[in-house]
Design a protein around this motif. Structure first.
Motif, mmCIF file in Angstrom:
data_model
loop_
_atom_site.group_PDB
_atom_site.id
_atom_site.type_symbol
_atom_site.label_atom_id
_atom_site.label_comp_id
_atom_site.label_asym_id
_atom_site.label_seq_id
_atom_site.Cartn_x
_atom_site.Cartn_y
_atom_site.Cartn_z
ATOM 1 N N LEU A 197 26.379 71.222 7.403
ATOM 2 C CA LEU A 197 27.027 72.462 7.003
ATOM 3 C C LEU A 197 28.508 72.172 6.780
ATOM 4 C CD1 LEU A 197 27.013 75.535 6.563
ATOM 5 C CD2 LEU A 197 27.409 75.791 9.022
ATOM 6 N N ARG A 198 28.926 72.268 5.526
ATOM 7 C CA ARG A 198 30.331 72.046 5.166
ATOM 8 C C ARG A 198 30.917 73.356 4.668
ATOM 9 N NH1 ARG A 198 31.014 66.556 5.410
ATOM 10 N NH2 ARG A 198 29.166 65.265 5.031
ATOM 11 N N PHE A 199 32.241 73.384 4.579
ATOM 12 C CA PHE A 199 32.923 74.631 4.285
ATOM 13 C C PHE A 199 33.800 74.489 3.036
ATOM 14 C CE2 PHE A 199 32.542 73.850 8.871
ATOM 15 C CZ PHE A 199 31.607 74.831 9.183
ATOM 16 N N PRO A 200 33.793 75.490 2.147
ATOM 17 C CA PRO A 200 34.638 75.433 0.954
ATOM 18 C C PRO A 200 36.105 75.246 1.339
ATOM 19 C CG PRO A 200 33.085 77.258 0.817
ATOM 20 C CD PRO A 200 32.987 76.725 2.211
ATOM 21 N N ASP A 201 36.764 74.320 0.645
ATOM 22 C CA ASP A 201 38.194 74.060 0.851
ATOM 23 C C ASP A 201 38.509 73.556 2.262
ATOM 24 O OD1 ASP A 201 38.697 75.077 -1.761
ATOM 25 O OD2 ASP A 201 38.652 77.109 -0.943
ATOM 26 N N ASP A 202 37.514 73.010 2.941
ATOM 27 C CA ASP A 202 37.739 72.493 4.290
ATOM 28 C C ASP A 202 36.874 71.242 4.490
ATOM 29 O OD1 ASP A 202 38.346 72.089 6.934
ATOM 30 O OD2 ASP A 202 37.245 73.821 7.693
ATOM 31 N N PRO A 203 37.191 70.150 3.801
ATOM 32 C CA PRO A 203 36.321 68.974 3.833
ATOM 33 C C PRO A 203 36.337 68.213 5.155
ATOM 34 C CG PRO A 203 38.333 68.482 2.625
ATOM 35 C CD PRO A 203 38.358 69.960 2.928
ATOM 36 N N ARG A 204 37.318 68.484 5.995
ATOM 37 C CA ARG A 204 37.445 67.709 7.222
ATOM 38 C C ARG A 204 36.461 68.139 8.297
ATOM 39 N NH1 ARG A 204 42.843 67.160 11.029
ATOM 40 N NH2 ARG A 204 42.430 65.051 11.806
ATOM 41 N N ASN A 205 36.148 69.416 8.347
ATOM 42 C CA ASN A 205 35.290 69.949 9.408
ATOM 43 C C ASN A 205 33.846 70.082 8.941
ATOM 44 O OD1 ASN A 205 37.544 70.247 11.130
ATOM 45 N ND2 ASN A 205 38.033 72.228 10.218
ATOM 46 N N ARG A 206 32.934 70.031 9.899
ATOM 47 C CA ARG A 206 31.514 70.150 9.562
ATOM 48 C C ARG A 206 30.719 70.479 10.814
ATOM 49 N NH1 ARG A 206 30.551 63.609 8.732
ATOM 50 N NH2 ARG A 206 30.700 63.084 10.942
ATOM 51 N N ILE A 207 29.528 71.020 10.603
ATOM 52 C CA ILE A 207 28.557 71.223 11.681
ATOM 53 C C ILE A 207 27.239 70.634 11.206
ATOM 54 C CG2 ILE A 207 27.491 72.855 13.268
ATOM 55 C CD1 ILE A 207 29.668 74.848 12.635
ATOM 56 N N ILE A 208 26.590 69.887 12.067
ATOM 57 C CA ILE A 208 25.368 69.167 11.675
ATOM 58 C C ILE A 208 24.204 69.612 12.549
ATOM 59 C CG2 ILE A 208 24.359 66.902 11.212
ATOM 60 C CD1 ILE A 208 27.169 65.728 11.391
ATOM 61 N N GLY A 209 23.065 69.860 11.926
ATOM 62 C CA GLY A 209 21.839 70.161 12.642
ATOM 63 C C GLY A 209 20.886 68.979 12.583
#
Length: 337
Positions: A44-56
């Motif tokens: 799970l990535r976020f628009p305009d926020d490439p550094r952060n993520r959540i992984i399942g």
């Protein structure tokens, strides 16, 4: 529902390095023998926020008492300057009889320990003809410290560590922590990543790098690189070394160094073997003394399940955790139809 917080997870796992490594080894063997189900992880990535993520990471581990569940882990590197941990996670275990969730565990400790155990297991399984007396760690965070703890548990001759971090003060604090934890351990801070790479024949990369930034040129012949963070080494370097992975299908995606190497050459022939295959042969494995060997573990969800199940079972035997009897809806009254 049984809920186990961070303190309770630590209570079970502290001092249990031998058991944790054994659980990880068993999970690798079950995966090699086709007794797991392991869908691709969901990023799970976020628009305009490439550094952060959540992984399942959903998974199934088919032991005599099978386990199914998922780890949901967030990586927010910006947490560190704020005094928070970069990674936070939760693990849910489901009943194989009803499918109902039956345990919720704090997952960042489990994730860090299984990562460390995987690296330590590889250091032993991909051994050298020369005993490992020192290790270099690039990336001075939680994972790096856990890996060092597990390396010391499985490599009795390990007496020195050289560390490097882009943040010099962070590296100094890490080295000081190492000396305090293990008074007999020689801990030094390298001036550069290249100095660390050349320092010992056992190297661990545990950074938050999003793109390749290192080669293996500085490594001594016969070095084993534990490429835990997966994105440090250039694709060109990957193509010149002996590559061992946990699972090629999983590790060759999401722009890892191996994924980029696959794109570069159009195949995966550069991957020599898997850690499960090495363990399954039962015979000794000696890495080449004239080349660099790189272990790149994607971090299989089955390892998280193996460790979470170990924690749950031991916690139950110790009476740890909080029971929430009404977490799930009550069964419908039979008379109401």
């Amino acid at each position: 529902m049984l809920i186990l917080g961070s303190g309770e997870v630590r209570q079970v796992l502290d001092g249990a390095e031998t058991e944790v490594v054994a659980a990880v080894r068993r999970a690798y063997l079950l995966h090699e023998r086709g007794r797991t189900a392991l869908p691709h992880s969901v990023f799970l990535r976020f628009p305009d926020d490439p550094r952060n993520r959540i992984i399942g990471l959903p998974a199934y581990l088919g032991e005599d008492e099978p386990v199914a569940g998922i780890k949901w882990i967030a990586s927010f590197p910006g947490n560190t300057p704020c005094g928070l941990e970069r990674a936070s996670a939760a693990v849910i275990l489901n009943s194989m009889a009803t499918g109902q969730p039956e345990a919720l565990l704090e997952g960042s400790v489990i994730s860090a320990r299984r990562t460390a155990a995987s690296a330590a297991l590889a250091a032993v399984a991909l051994g050298s003809s020369v005993p490992e007396t020192g290790a270099s760690l690039i990336g001075c965070g939680v994972i790096g410290f856990e890996i060092l703890a597990y390396l010391r548990a499985v490599l009795p001759d390990l007496a020195a560590v050289t560390v490097f971090d882009l943040d010099r003060s962070r590296a100094e604090a890490f080295a000081a922590r190492c000396r305090a934890r293990w008074p007999g351990l020689k801990a030094e801070v390298a001036e550069s990543a290249e100095e660390a790479l050349a320092g010992h024949r056992l190297v661990c990369l545990a950074t938050t790098a999003a793109a390749p930034h290192l080669t293996t040129d500085a490594c001594r012949p016969g070095t084993l690189v534990l490429h835990v963070s997966l994105r440090d080494l250039t694709p060109g370097s990957i193509l010149t070394v002996v590559n061992v992975v946990d699972d090629a299908e999983h590790v060759c995606r999401e722009s890892t160094s191996l994924h980029l190497a696959e794109r570069l050459c159009g195949n995966r022939d550069f991957i020599a073997t898997s850690i499960g295959s090495v363990l399954n042969t039962g015979g000794p494995f000696r890495r080449p003394e004239d080349r660099v060997t790189v272990f790149s573990p994607f971090g299989l969800g089955t390892l998280d399940l193996a460790l979470a199940d170990l924690v749950r079972r031991r916690a139950e035997s110790l009476g740890l955790g909080t029971r929430v009897p009404d977490f799930l809806p009550a069964p419908a009254d039979a008379a109401s139809g």
